[in-house]
Design an enzyme around this catalytic site. Structure first.
Site, PDB file in Angstrom:
ATOM      1  N   CYS A   2     -51.751  46.529  -9.585  1.00 39.69           N
ATOM      2  CA  CYS A   2     -52.074  45.532  -8.575  1.00 39.69           C
ATOM      3  C   CYS A   2     -53.571  45.247  -8.579  1.00 39.69           C
ATOM      4  CB  CYS A   2     -51.664  46.019  -7.184  1.00 39.69           C
ATOM      5  SG  CYS A   2     -49.906  46.409  -7.037  1.00 39.69           S
ATOM      6  N   GLY A  31     -51.435  41.221 -11.240  1.00 38.23           N
ATOM      7  CA  GLY A  31     -50.174  41.182 -10.528  1.00 38.23           C
ATOM      8  C   GLY A  31     -49.748  39.761 -10.254  1.00 38.23           C
ATOM      9  N   ASN A 105     -53.587  49.939  -4.880  1.00 29.07           N
ATOM     10  CA  ASN A 105     -53.253  49.808  -6.295  1.00 29.07           C
ATOM     11  C   ASN A 105     -53.034  51.199  -6.852  1.00 29.07           C
ATOM     12  OD1 ASN A 105     -53.086  49.133  -9.050  1.00 29.07           O
ATOM     13  ND2 ASN A 105     -55.302  49.250  -9.298  1.00 29.07           N
ATOM     14  N   GLY A 106     -51.858  51.464  -7.390  1.00 25.05           N
ATOM     15  CA  GLY A 106     -51.602  52.779  -7.972  1.00 25.05           C
ATOM     16  C   GLY A 106     -50.202  53.268  -7.684  1.00 25.05           C
ATOM     17  N   TYR A 261     -55.962  46.951 -21.956  1.00 28.51           N
ATOM     18  CA  TYR A 261     -55.132  45.795 -21.620  1.00 28.51           C
ATOM     19  C   TYR A 261     -55.419  45.166 -20.257  1.00 28.51           C
ATOM     20  CZ  TYR A 261     -50.930  43.082 -20.463  1.00 28.51           C
ATOM     21  OH  TYR A 261     -50.063  42.090 -20.076  1.00 28.51           O
ATOM     22  N   THR A 308     -55.646  39.102 -24.826  1.00 28.33           N
ATOM     23  CA  THR A 308     -56.377  40.361 -24.682  1.00 28.33           C
ATOM     24  C   THR A 308     -56.920  40.896 -25.991  1.00 28.33           C
ATOM     25  OG1 THR A 308     -54.731  40.843 -22.976  1.00 28.33           O
ATOM     26  CG2 THR A 308     -56.282  42.580 -23.510  1.00 28.33           C
ATOM     27  N   ASP A 370     -52.738  43.289 -32.035  1.00 31.61           N
ATOM     28  CA  ASP A 370     -52.412  43.257 -30.608  1.00 31.61           C
ATOM     29  C   ASP A 370     -53.137  44.408 -29.924  1.00 31.61           C
ATOM     30  OD1 ASP A 370     -51.328  42.366 -28.270  1.00 31.61           O
ATOM     31  OD2 ASP A 370     -49.237  42.560 -28.888  1.00 31.61           O
ATOM     32  N   ASP A 371     -53.313  44.289 -28.601  1.00 36.53           N
ATOM     33  CA  ASP A 371     -54.021  45.347 -27.871  1.00 36.53           C
ATOM     34  C   ASP A 371     -53.198  46.624 -27.826  1.00 36.53           C
ATOM     35  OD1 ASP A 371     -52.361  45.144 -25.204  1.00 36.53           O
ATOM     36  OD2 ASP A 371     -52.992  43.103 -25.658  1.00 36.53           O
TER      37      ASP A 371
END
Length: 513
Positions: A2, A31, A105-106, A261, A308, A370-371
């Site tokens: 988030c 998010g 967030n978490g 990312y 990314t 790609d990342d």
């Protein structure tokens, strides 16, 4: 995963909502499931707009004008715990004690234990499956114990210390106490990012908390500081800042996947430029390509998977002296596929999101960078798109090591069985993705790419790569429980059972007048 932000303006006649809205737009990459803002106006009255969807879907000018007040909290959500129902859109609110607004967030790894405590000891009703509601109620319960009519900074620090004592996991939080001020704090390992910055105004100093520095930069705040692990910062309504390290011997272990990312390249997190870090990842990846394919490789062109991996791919091409080309054109109006709920939705979206230009692929041996490779949804479709565009050979290189373990700290990787690298070697993964060869960065190279820009960080949360969980309290039983709750197949069935009348913590548009 988030995005969170909080803002306090020194001029109490101004409205915080426009800049909170702008900040959420800059955190949209963190998010895309839901967004919300709660503000506080005169006499501690709270005003709220929140709902499912992107920031642009939830807010418009008339709604922002309803968000009265010079301080507030904002949140963008991707669900990793709980469901995607509107009732779990944040910020959350409880009226007792003092009127507390909370965004997080978490993820907590002992949520079930805490729910039992809330029910049996604190006698607080938890209405959703969101960890954020748990954190809010534990904070509220700790403040309730003061028994005071009005609290002060010391009481708030004591309440947050109580959170650290019982809540295990990765979390960054912002809170607002009606009529008092805003608060930011970070888990004792510093797994999830949060910082704050200030800005001078004619009436004093404004303060902003945010998940990433780019939000503060975009709103013309300066002197951005990351919160230390186990640190809390309080900004009262008079713009007085009080900060305290509540866990003095914290073991700093930030999440390394933020640099791979999640975070924007123009952010600086824990003193590390995400952009420079990704350049270094590209150089390290070039070394792995030479190691796996030798100096006599047959790669004709290097093409990134937007967006990314662009920075890293450019540096990989530079170091290998191979032509760099943009072969995939991205539809910018489709969100990040990794954070879309459900495997079917991710797969359907990939080909709508990317288009391969035949002139960059036809007749060439292509190294696609790609990342990271998580479920393999995007990677498999990307490889097939390259072949359909005429590529002779398709090699796939990942800036991150193979992801073989679930994440328990707020990233939606709950089931190892959904990870394409689970129980597979590189040859098996290449077959699964339809590539001629797959090359992964090793963990040592990834850590070195980040650590070189801040040598004081000597330990990282790299659990998705090595299966080592820095907080403890994560065993096979917990991982099995997590998989049962959050795997894609289970998540859809669970959400189908949610009542459309599930009560949110506040009404959709709360105006206490």
């Amino acid at each position: 995963m988030c995005g969170i932000t909080a803002l306090l303006l020194a001029d109490h006649n101004l409205m915080a909502s426009p800049e909170l809205h702008e900040g959420l737009g800059m955190l949209q990459h963190r998010g895309q499931d839901a967004a919300g803002i709660v503000t506080c106006g005169n006499k501690g009255r709270l005003y709220q707009i929140k709902g499912n969807g992107m920031v642009r879907d939830v807010f418009d000018q008339p709604k922002l004008e309803q968000l009265i007040g010079s301080m507030g909290v904002g949140h963008v959500r991707y669900p990793t715990a709980g469901s995607s129902s509107t009732s779990e859109a944040q910020p959350f609110y409880v009226n007792s004690p003092y009127g507390i607004v909370f965004a997080h967030n978490g993820n907590l790894v002992n949520a079930d234990e805490l729910r039992a405590f809330m029910d049996q000891d604190a006698h607080r009703h938890i209405n959703t499956d969101s960890d954020s509601e748990l954190l809010l109620n534990i904070f509220a319960d700790n403040l309730q114990k003061t028994g005071k009519v009005r609290i002060n900074e010391e009481d708030i620090f004591t309440a947050i210390k109580g959170i650290y004592d019982v809540c295990h996991g990765g979390y960054a939080c912002v809170a607002m106490i009606a009529g008092f001020g805003i608060i930011g704090f970070r888990d004792p390992h510093g797994i999830r990012p949060i910082g704050f910055a200030k800005r001078q105004s004619p009436k004093g100093t404004d303060y902003m908390f945010a998940s990433e520095s780019v939000v503060c930069d975009g709103c013309s705040f300066s002197d951005f500081e990351d919160l230390k692990p186990g640190e809390a910062v309080i900004v009262n309504k008079n713009s007085t800042v009080t900060r305290r390290q509540l866990v003095p011997n914290a073991s700093f272990s930030p999440c390394i996947f933020e640099y791979v990312y999640f975070s924007r390249p123009d952010s600086i997190i824990d003193g590390i430029s995400v952009y420079k870090c990704r350049l270094a990842m590209g150089e390290a990846l070039a070394d792995q390509v030479l190691k796996k394919m030798g100096p006599d490789h047959d790669i004709d062109v290097i093409i990134p998977v937007p967006d990314t991996s662009r920075v890293a791919a450019l540096q990989t091409a530079y170091k290998l002296d191979i032509t760099y080309r943009e072969g995939f054109i991205k539809n910018r109006y489709i969100g990040r596929t990794f954070i879309m709920p459900g495997q079917a939705m991710r797969k359907k979206t990939v080909r709508r999101k990317f288009n391969a230009m035949s002139l960059e692929f036809a007749g060439k041996n292509v190294l696609i960078v790609d990342d990271s490779i998580v479920r393999g949804t995007t990677s498999k479709e990307i490889v097939q798109m390259a072949r359909d565009a005429g590529a002779k050979k398709v090699y796939l290189a990942s800036c991150a090591p193979a992801i073989r373990y679930p994440n328990v700290y707020g990233i939606d990787m709950p089931s190892p069985h959904e990870l394409v690298a689970y129980n597979k070697n590189e040859d098996d993964i290449a077959i699964a993705l339809g590539a001629d060869k797959v090359i992964f960065q090793n963990l040592e190279g990834l850590v070195a790419s980040c650590e070189k820009f801040n040598p004081s960080i000597t330990k990282w949360d790299a659990s998705v790569f090595d299966g080592k969980y820095v907080t403890g309290k994560v065993d096979e039983a917990y991982l099995a429980h997590l998989e049962n709750l959050r795997a894609d197949g289970k998540k859809g069935k669970f959400e189908d059972l949610q009542s459309p009348e599930t009560l949110g913590l506040v009404n959709f548009n709360l105006q206490l007048k």
